[in-house]
Design an enzyme around this catalytic site. Structure first.
Site, PDB file in Angstrom:
ATOM      1  N   ALA A 142       0.817  -1.218   0.000  1.00 23.22           N
ATOM      2  CA  ALA A 142       0.000   0.000   0.000  1.00 23.22           C
ATOM      3  C   ALA A 142       0.850   1.267   0.000  1.00 23.22           C
ATOM      4  O   ALA A 142       0.312   2.370   0.096  1.00 23.22           O
ATOM      5  CB  ALA A 142      -0.928  -0.004   1.214  1.00 23.22           C
ATOM      6  N   GLN A 143       2.183   1.114  -0.110  1.00 22.81           N
ATOM      7  CA  GLN A 143       3.063   2.281  -0.195  1.00 22.81           C
ATOM      8  C   GLN A 143       3.122   2.730  -1.660  1.00 22.81           C
ATOM      9  O   GLN A 143       3.530   1.953  -2.521  1.00 22.81           O
ATOM     10  CB  GLN A 143       4.467   1.925   0.307  1.00 22.81           C
ATOM     11  CG  GLN A 143       4.527   1.311   1.693  1.00 22.81           C
ATOM     12  CD  GLN A 143       4.495   2.344   2.805  1.00 22.81           C
ATOM     13  OE1 GLN A 143       4.864   3.496   2.630  1.00 22.81           O
ATOM     14  NE2 GLN A 143       4.046   1.915   3.976  1.00 22.81           N
ATOM     15  N   GLN A 222       5.109  -8.095   2.256  1.00 22.83           N
ATOM     16  CA  GLN A 222       5.890  -7.197   1.405  1.00 22.83           C
ATOM     17  C   GLN A 222       7.398  -7.353   1.619  1.00 22.83           C
ATOM     18  O   GLN A 222       8.134  -6.386   1.793  1.00 22.83           O
ATOM     19  CB  GLN A 222       5.428  -5.742   1.592  1.00 22.83           C
ATOM     20  CG  GLN A 222       4.013  -5.483   1.117  1.00 22.83           C
ATOM     21  CD  GLN A 222       3.752  -5.953  -0.313  1.00 22.83           C
ATOM     22  OE1 GLN A 222       4.634  -5.890  -1.174  1.00 22.83           O
ATOM     23  NE2 GLN A 222       2.547  -6.442  -0.574  1.00 22.83           N
ATOM     24  N   ASP A 250      -3.337 -10.799  13.028  1.00 20.21           N
ATOM     25  CA  ASP A 250      -4.785 -10.657  12.831  1.00 20.21           C
ATOM     26  C   ASP A 250      -5.356 -11.819  12.031  1.00 20.21           C
ATOM     27  O   ASP A 250      -6.556 -11.860  11.766  1.00 20.21           O
ATOM     28  CB  ASP A 250      -5.117  -9.329  12.141  1.00 20.21           C
ATOM     29  CG  ASP A 250      -4.454  -9.165  10.779  1.00 20.21           C
ATOM     30  OD1 ASP A 250      -3.702 -10.066  10.356  1.00 20.21           O
ATOM     31  OD2 ASP A 250      -4.687  -8.117  10.131  1.00 20.21           O
ATOM     32  N   PHE A 251      -4.471 -12.773  11.634  1.00 18.60           N
ATOM     33  CA  PHE A 251      -4.836 -13.935  10.818  1.00 18.60           C
ATOM     34  C   PHE A 251      -5.369 -13.534   9.443  1.00 18.60           C
ATOM     35  O   PHE A 251      -5.983 -14.339   8.742  1.00 18.60           O
ATOM     36  CB  PHE A 251      -5.820 -14.852  11.545  1.00 18.60           C
ATOM     37  CG  PHE A 251      -5.328 -15.299  12.892  1.00 18.60           C
ATOM     38  CD1 PHE A 251      -3.998 -15.654  13.081  1.00 18.60           C
ATOM     39  CD2 PHE A 251      -6.183 -15.351  13.993  1.00 18.60           C
ATOM     40  CE1 PHE A 251      -3.529 -16.056  14.321  1.00 18.60           C
ATOM     41  CE2 PHE A 251      -5.721 -15.756  15.239  1.00 18.60           C
ATOM     42  CZ  PHE A 251      -4.394 -16.099  15.404  1.00 18.60           C
ATOM     43  N   ILE A 252      -5.118 -12.284   9.067  1.00 17.96           N
ATOM     44  CA  ILE A 252      -5.374 -11.806   7.701  1.00 17.96           C
ATOM     45  C   ILE A 252      -4.024 -11.591   7.018  1.00 17.96           C
ATOM     46  O   ILE A 252      -3.787 -12.069   5.919  1.00 17.96           O
ATOM     47  CB  ILE A 252      -6.204 -10.501   7.713  1.00 17.96           C
ATOM     48  CG1 ILE A 252      -7.599 -10.771   8.289  1.00 17.96           C
ATOM     49  CG2 ILE A 252      -6.290  -9.898   6.310  1.00 17.96           C
ATOM     50  CD1 ILE A 252      -8.400  -9.524   8.598  1.00 17.96           C
ATOM     51  N   ASP A 276       0.050  -2.223  12.943  1.00 20.32           N
ATOM     52  CA  ASP A 276       0.081  -1.626  11.603  1.00 20.32           C
ATOM     53  C   ASP A 276      -1.312  -1.097  11.252  1.00 20.32           C
ATOM     54  O   ASP A 276      -1.747  -1.142  10.091  1.00 20.32           O
ATOM     55  CB  ASP A 276       0.567  -2.642  10.560  1.00 20.32           C
ATOM     56  CG  ASP A 276       0.930  -1.996   9.222  1.00 20.32           C
ATOM     57  OD1 ASP A 276       1.038  -0.757   9.161  1.00 20.32           O
ATOM     58  OD2 ASP A 276       1.100  -2.731   8.226  1.00 20.32           O
ATOM     59  N   LEU A 309      -3.248  -5.566   0.643  1.00 22.77           N
ATOM     60  CA  LEU A 309      -3.540  -5.227   2.036  1.00 22.77           C
ATOM     61  C   LEU A 309      -3.057  -3.812   2.326  1.00 22.77           C
ATOM     62  O   LEU A 309      -1.980  -3.399   1.868  1.00 22.77           O
ATOM     63  CB  LEU A 309      -2.862  -6.212   2.987  1.00 22.77           C
ATOM     64  CG  LEU A 309      -3.584  -7.544   3.186  1.00 22.77           C
ATOM     65  CD1 LEU A 309      -2.658  -8.578   3.806  1.00 22.77           C
ATOM     66  CD2 LEU A 309      -4.818  -7.355   4.058  1.00 22.77           C
ATOM     67  N   GLY A 311      -2.637  -2.043   5.610  1.00 20.11           N
ATOM     68  CA  GLY A 311      -2.670  -1.944   7.062  1.00 20.11           C
ATOM     69  C   GLY A 311      -3.750  -2.838   7.633  1.00 20.11           C
ATOM     70  O   GLY A 311      -4.297  -3.713   6.955  1.00 20.11           O
TER      71      GLY A 311
END
Length: 384
Positions: A142-143, A222, A250-252, A276, A309, A311
């Site tokens: 997402a950067q 990443q 977060d298990f994501i 994050d 993703l 964050g």
């Protein structure tokens, strides 16, 4: 400053057998630790009829936003809103994390942080985690790629000056041009240099560690993944004892088995729980902004339109419960991963531990590890 007595509570540090005792807090510090303390106090918390545990306050080294606010908003309101919202999850201090943006946008965020003064009812802003723009276009996530630049000591020094010397941690891709000399220079300044958003090979990671890399940013995410013929960043940092690894539990961002693997390889002394989190943390699902990009927040997490993703909306207390669930960690190990390791990385001699003379940053948990009360610098700032 009010005084506080917490009595008949289970006290946990990362390196001690837990015990039932009392804590006397005065002037923002832990004044006394003992049993059956006979002292007068303005605030008294008696846990004798509860199954409560007290642990050092959580330290989030990697958080972008919360409660509708983001560090890159570059306003006092944003930092205050974040700091006020974090105490309910047990976070008593944090690094305000920037992201890859235009230089003037990062300038504004850092100048805003330099001016910020905490209120007593807020989590303490410890400084800045500069995430980007010195990262790899191959591992952007997402950067925004258009704002990524090669490592520049001159640019970093300008930002450090603007921040009031508040930059404590930086995420960098050390394989980029000037990367190793950049890592070495910042490491010598006492900055926590974290490899992240990096496409480095295992050999390049080894060189970076020799130059001063001591952390890995959001493990697995990443960074060049593990392959049995080229272990990449993931393989290198999992076996490198000098490197601690942030992880978003977060298990994501990571499968539960990947979390367990990291715990087994790095042990609790090598893992740092982070969120994050972005501005949607604590709010309803929907569309939110992250650095000018629309983030869609659903039950499946926070994603850009391209599926990347962006964050998380994770809270620190949920991260603690999640890793305990999959790895069966002891309370002592949870303290290490949620507080002590971060304090050690940041050279905070007064945080991450419950002992006389330390900051009175504490979280009181019930048997299920849910936050019952949060105490920041001796102030009771949250009650469930």
């Amino acid at each position: 400053m009010k005084t506080m007595l917490i009595s008949n509570i289970t006290i946990v540090n990362h390196d001690q057998v837990e015990f039932i005792g009392d804590l006397f807090l005065k002037d923002g510090k832990i004044e006394k630790v003992g049993q059956n303390l006979l002292v007068e106090a303005d605030v008294r918390i008696d846990a004798s009829s509860k199954e409560w545990t007290v642990v050092p306050g959580y330290i989030d080294m990697h958080i972008h936003g919360s409660a509708g606010f983001d560090v890159m908003d570059a306003t006092e309101e944003a930092l205050r809103g974040m700091a006020y919202s974090l105490v309910k999850e047990g976070t008593t201090s944090f690094l305000a994390t920037t992201m890859t943006q235009a230089i003037d946008a990062i300038d504004a965020a850092l100048e805003n942080i330099a001016r910020f003064v905490n209120h007593a009812d807020e989590a303490e802003l410890l400084g800045v985690h500069l995430e980007g723009p010195f990262v790899s276009t191959k591992r952007g996530g997402a950067q925004p790629v258009e704002h990524m630049i090669v490592p520049s000591i001159d640019q970093f020094n300008k930002w450090q000056q603007l921040s009031g010397n508040q930059i404590k941690q930086i995420t960098v891709a050390p394989e980029l041009s000037n990367g190793l000399s950049f890592v070495e220079s910042l490491s010598e300044q006492g900055i926590v240099v974290s490899i992240g958003h990096s496409d480095a090979t295992v050999v390049e990671v080894e060189q970076a560690v020799k130059s001063g890399v001591r952390q890995a940013t959001h493990l697995f995410n990443q960074m060049r993944p593990f392959h049995h013929r080229e272990p990449g960043v993931v393989g290198a940092v999992l076996i490198e004892e000098r490197v601690k690894t942030e992880i978003i539990v977060d298990f994501i961002h990571c499968h539960s088995d990947a979390v367990k693997m990291a715990y087994l390889l790095k042990k609790s002394s090598g893992v740092i729980l982070i969120t994050d989190a972005m501005r949607a943390k604590g709010l309803a699902n929907g569309d939110y902004d992250l650095g000018g990009q629309t983030v869609h927040v659903t039950e499946q997490g926070a994603h850009l339109s391209n599926g990347a993703l962006a964050g998380s909306v994770l809270t620190m207390d949920a991260a603690v419960r999640n890793i305990q669930k999959v790895a069966g960690c002891s309370l002592q190990e949870l303290v290490a991963m949620s507080s002590f390791n971060a304090a050690k990385q940041l050279n905070l001699a007064n945080k991450g531990y419950i002992a006389e003379g330390f900051d009175a940053d504490l979280v009181i948990l019930d048997k299920g590890l849910h936050v019952q009360k949060t105490i920041c610098r001796g102030n009771l700032v949250f009650e469930n």
